[in-house]
Design an enzyme around this catalytic site. Structure first.
Site, short mmCIF file in Angstrom:
data_model
loop_
_atom_site.label_atom_id
_atom_site.label_comp_id
_atom_site.label_asym_id
_atom_site.label_seq_id
_atom_site.Cartn_x
_atom_site.Cartn_y
_atom_site.Cartn_z
N ASP A 287 1.10 -1.18 0.29
CA ASP A 287 -0.09 -0.04 -0.30
C ASP A 287 0.98 1.56 0.06
OD1 ASP A 287 -2.38 2.09 0.27
OD2 ASP A 287 -3.35 0.26 1.33
N HIS A 321 1.43 2.66 -3.48
CA HIS A 321 0.23 2.49 -3.70
C HIS A 321 0.10 4.21 -4.02
CE1 HIS A 321 -3.21 0.31 -2.96
NE2 HIS A 321 -2.47 -0.98 -3.31
#
Length: 471
Positions: A287, A321
Site C-alpha cells: 500500500d 500505492h
C-alpha cells in the site's frame, strides 16, 4: 524560483501591467510574484526550524540481554515472558538497551517502556506469533478510529524516550493464511467501530478482539509517546500498517528496510503526530509507502490533532500505492509537510505525491512542499489529489487542499503528470509546480475542481509550460 528565469518575458510583462510592482534586490517584481517567492522560502525555512527541534532520544549506557532472562533463539521457544522481564529490568534500572542477539526469537506482543531501547543485533530476528491470544487488548487505532483491540506487535503507551533499533529483522509472519486473510471478514467490525465513533461512544467502550473482530493489529505503534527512535531494522510481513506512531511528539524513523506486500501494508503512517523525521528508509510495500494521517471522520474531529511538522528525506520508494501520501484518515488536518531528495521507481508504484480526502473526512491540508525528487516510472500520476476517494461527496465536511509547492521533480514515465479532482464548491487551491520535467506522459492531465495550478518552467513530453490553470 529566481527572478524571471521561469517566466517568459511576455508573461511577466502581462502580469506587470496588471499588478503593482516593486524593486527587490535590483529586480522588478510584481507583488504577486514576490509573494510567491516569499511563500516558498517561508515553507522551507519552516522545515529548517522543524529539523532543529527533532532530537533522537539518548539512552543510558546499560545493556540487558534477553537471553539472560530466559529467551531462546531457536525459532520455536516462546520468548515473550523473557522479553517482558528484560524490558522491565532495564526500565527499573534507569534505562538502557535490551539486546536481542543473533538467532530467531519467537514472541507475542512486546510492550516498550520509558528509557528503553530494544536493540536487535545483526543476525537477530524477532518473529511474532500468529495466534491472536498473544496480543492483549489495548487502546489502539484501526484506520484512524480509536478502539480497544489486539495490541500492535510492538507497542508503547504514554512512554518517554522509546527506542526500537538495530541491524536485525522484525518478522510479522503474516501471509495469506495468517492475518492477511482477516481482511475478507473485517467489514462488519469496521462498519461497527466507525458507527460507534459517530455515536460518540467513548473509545474504552468500543471493545473488539476475540470472537468479535477481524480487525488486524498494526506492527509498531508508539501511542501518546514523546521522543521516539525507530532505526536500522528490516521489517517484513506485517498484518497491516507497519510503523504507526499515534499522538506522538519528536519522532525519528531512520534507515529502515520495509518489505511487506499484504493488504493495507503501508510502510510508515505517523498519525496526529508533531515533529517527525523519516529519512534514509526503503519502502517496498503493498500500500502507500508513507501515509500521513490525523484520524477518521468523527474521531479525527473529536481529537482535533493534525499531523504536522513532518520531514521526509533521502528515502527510496519501490512498490506501493503512493510514495508520499496525505490521507485519507485526515479529519484532524495536516500542515507543514516536507519531502525532498527521494527516489521513486516502479511500474507498481502508482503516484509520487498523493492526497486523498472526501466530504466524510473534511480536514484542512496545507503547506506541503516537495523538491529534488527523482522518479523513474509511475503507474498513474506524479501529483495526484482526489476528493472523491471512498465516500466522495457523501458527507457534510468540505475537504480543503491548498498551498502545495513542487519543484525540481523529474519523472521518466507516468500515465498522467497531474490527476487533481477537487469539488467545484471547495476547489484544490494554489498548487505551484516549478522547474520540473515529466517525460513519457501517456495521457492528458485530469483536472477538475482546481483553482490556480501554476506551472513555471515545467516541461511535459518536451513541451515547456508557463501558465496558470483553473478548471
Amino acid at each position: 524560483m529566481t527572478g524571471l528565469t521561469t517566466l517568459t518575458r511576455r508573461n511577466f510583462l502581462s502580469r506587470a501591467r496588471n499588478a503593482a510592482a516593486i524593486v527587490a534586490g535590483g529586480r522588478l517584481l510584481p507583488l504577486d510574484l514576490l509573494a510567491w517567492e516569499q511563500r516558498e522560502a517561508d515553507l522551507w525555512s519552516t522545515a529548517a526550524e522543524i529539523l532543529a527541534r527533532i532530537k533522537a532520544p539518548v539512552f543510558p549506557a546499560r545493556d540487558v540481554l534477553v537471553t539472560a532472562h530466559g529467551a531462546k533463539g531457536d525459532g520455536a521457544f516462546d520468548s515473550g515472558p523473557a522479553f517482558r522481564a528484560a524490558i522491565d529490568a532495564c526500565h527499573a534500572a534507569g534505562g538502557g538497551r535490551v539486546i536481542v542477539p543473533a538467532g530467531r526469537f519467537l514472541t507475542g506482543a512486546i510492550h516498550l517502556r520509558s528509557n528503553v531501547n530494544l536493540h536487535v543485533q545483526a543476525g537477530g530476528t524477532i518473529a511474532f506469533r500468529p495466534e491472536e491470544d498473544a496480543y492483549p487488548i489495548v487502546l489502539t487505532r484501526f484506520e484512524g478510529v480509536e478502539l480497544m483491540n489486539y495490541s500492535p506487535f510492538v507497542y508503547a503507551f504514554e512512554q518517554t524516550n522509546v527506542g526500537l533499533t538495530g541491524e536485525g529483522t522484525l518478522d510479522g509472519q503474516a501471509n495469506a493464511q495468517q492475518w492477511w486473510a482477516w481482511r475478507a471478514g473485517q467489514a462488519p467490525s469496521r462498519t461497527r467501530v466507525i458507527q460507534m465513533s459517530a455515536e460518540g461512544l467513548p473509545p474504552e467502550k468500543r471493545v473488539f478482539g476475540p470472537g468479535s473482530s477481524k480487525l488486524r493489529p498494526n506492527f509498531i505503534q508508539p501511542y501518546r509517546c514523546q521522543n521516539v527512535l525507530i532505526e536500522g531494522l528490516t521489517i517484513v510481513d506485517s498484518p497491516m500498517w507497519e510503523v504507526h506512531p499515534v499522538l506522538c511528539t519528536n519522532v525519528t524513523v531512520r534507515g529502515l528496510r520495509i518489505n511487506s506486500h499484504g493488504p493495507n501494508n503501508d510502510g510508515c503512517d505517523p498519525e496526529s503526530c508533531r515533529d517527525v523525521l523519516i529519512e534514509k528508509c526503503t519502502f517496498d510495500t503493498g500500500d502507500d509507502c508513507i501515509a500521513l494521517k490525523s484520524g477518521r471522520n468523527d474521531d479525527g474531529r473529536r481529537l482535533h490533532t493534525p499531523i504536522e511538522n513532518v520531514i521526509v528525506r533521502d528515502c527510496n520508494m519501490k512498490d506501493g500505492h503512493g510514495g508520499v501520501v496525505i490521507g485519507s484518515e485526515i479529519s484532524g488536518g495536516a500542515r507543514n509537510i516536507f519531502a525532498e531528495k527521494c527516489r521513486m521507481d516502479s511500474p507498481r508504484l502508482d503516484r509520487a505525491l498523493r492526497f486523498k480526502n472526501n466530504a466524510a473526512r473534511g480536514g484542512v491540508i496545507e503547506r506541503v512542499a516537495m523538491r529534488d525528487v527523482t522518479v523513474g516510472q509511475l503507474a498513474e500520476a506524479v501529483v495526484a489529489a482526489d476528493f472523491f476517494y471512498e465516500e466522495g461527496r457523501n458527507g457534510g465536511y468540505q475537504p480543503v487542499l491548498r498551498d502545495v509547492d513542487v519543484r525540481n521533480v523529474t519523472s521518466r514515465k507516468s500515465k498522467h503528470a497531474f490527476l487533481l479532482r477537487g469539488f467545484a464548491e471547495s476547489p484544490i487551491t494554489n498548487i505551484r509546480v516549478t522547474d520540473c520535467t515529466f517525460d513519457g506522459v501517456e495521457s492528458p492531465d485530469i483536472l477538475e475542481g482546481v483553482k490556480d495550478l501554476v506551472l513555471s518552467n515545467v516541461t511535459i513530453n518536451g513541451q515547456k509550460k508557463n501558465e496558470t490553470i483553473s478548471r
